[in-house]
Scaffold this active site. Structure first.
Site: not given
Ligand SMILES: [Zn+2]
Length: 295
Positions: A2-3
């Site tokens: 997850p960015e």
């Protein structure tokens, strides 16, 4: 992993569901995920605290609680925060359960178990590993062209430079590859060699790709889902990431994969040449001020 767009999406969806709720108790099934304080203290300290607000910094989710306390969550590679009513659907990858007073639950699920959680007082956020060292938020005023130029003057490879959270907070492998493709810059170029035109293009592309990805509610290529269990849709707009051998949407050249900093790196060798577009065919002196070649 997850960015920034994924954590932003999770934060926004959790705002809708857990704001102002009181934590009745927490069950921890995997102690190593709790980085501070030690587990029994964590469980004791979080009890009866209410959710005041939610913030994001880079890839960290900061849940502000009453009594000047913060629950900080980093989802690592495969962490998920899933909100639901009882009865609960959980499996062997469910490692924490936050039970609220109204019998709703926030579940922390993580297949690879690289995620981290901290419970710290206001003023102690610097003790959360990596948080204090983060560079500016790419969508904030603090990320100016002037600041970007100072970090680009480093002799680092551009892909490494953009992945470094100390330069810029929140970018990871997927978005760096997509940003470099759209900016027409090879991931292997030296940052300091980028022309003024390329620097400006890259600066605006970082912002536009992130904004577009947030609007699409993130990218679901591995196991990302938001806190309502919904997938993002930015994977439908990916132009290079995980497209090895498939044809470039712009020039029909097959997309290449190389490994940079131990990360699979995807790019179009034609659209992302090793020299500035405007310099191709001309003699480019290394470290030259390429701005003049752009005239
Ligand atoms: Zn191409």
């Amino acid at each position: 992993m997850p960015e920034l767009p994924e954590v932003e999406t999770i934060k926004e969806s959790l705002k809708e569901t857990i704001s102002f709720k009181k934590i009745k108790e927490v069950e921890v099934f995997c102690a190593k995920l709790i980085k501070f304080p030690e587990v029994l203290q964590f469980v004791k300290d979080i009890k009866n605290k209410k959710i005041k607000s939610l913030e994001r910094r880079g890839k960290y989710l900061i849940i502000k609680l009453t009594f000047n306390t913060n629950l900080v969550v980093h989802l690592g590679m495969t962490g998920q925060l899933i909100y639901s009513d009882l009865p609960l659907q959980m499996d062997k990858h469910t490692h924490l359960l936050f039970h609220f007073e109204d019998n709703t639950v926030l579940q922390y699920r993580d297949v690879r178990k690289f995620g981290c959680l901290w419970l710290v007082k206001d003023g102690c956020l610097r003790f959360v590993s990596g948080l204090a060292q983060l560079g500016p938020e790419p969508l904030s005023q603090e990320f100016s062209m002037e600041y970007f130029n100072t970090i680009l003057n480093k002799k680092s490879i551009i892909k490494y430079l953009l992945l470094s959270q100390n330069n810029l907070a929140g970018l990871g492998n997927i978005y760096v590859d997509e940003i470099l493709f759209r900016a027409g810059i090879s991931p292997e170029r030296t940052a300091a060699d980028l022309s003024l035109k390329e620097r400006e293009k890259l600066y605006h592309t970082i912002r536009s790709v992130l904004e577009e990805a947030i609007r699409a509610r993130g990218t679901s290529v591995v196991n990302y889902i938001d806190s309502d269990g919904k997938k993002g849709s930015f994977q439908d707009f990916l132009r290079v990431y995980r497209r090895t051998g498939e044809l470039c949407f712009v020039c029909s050249t097959p997309i290449k994969r190389i490994v940079l900093a131990g990360r699979g790196t995807y790019f179009c060798p034609k659209c992302q040449p090793m020299t500035s577009n405007s310099c191709r065919g001309k003699t480019v002196r290394p470290r030259d001020n390429t701005e003049s070649l752009n005239q």
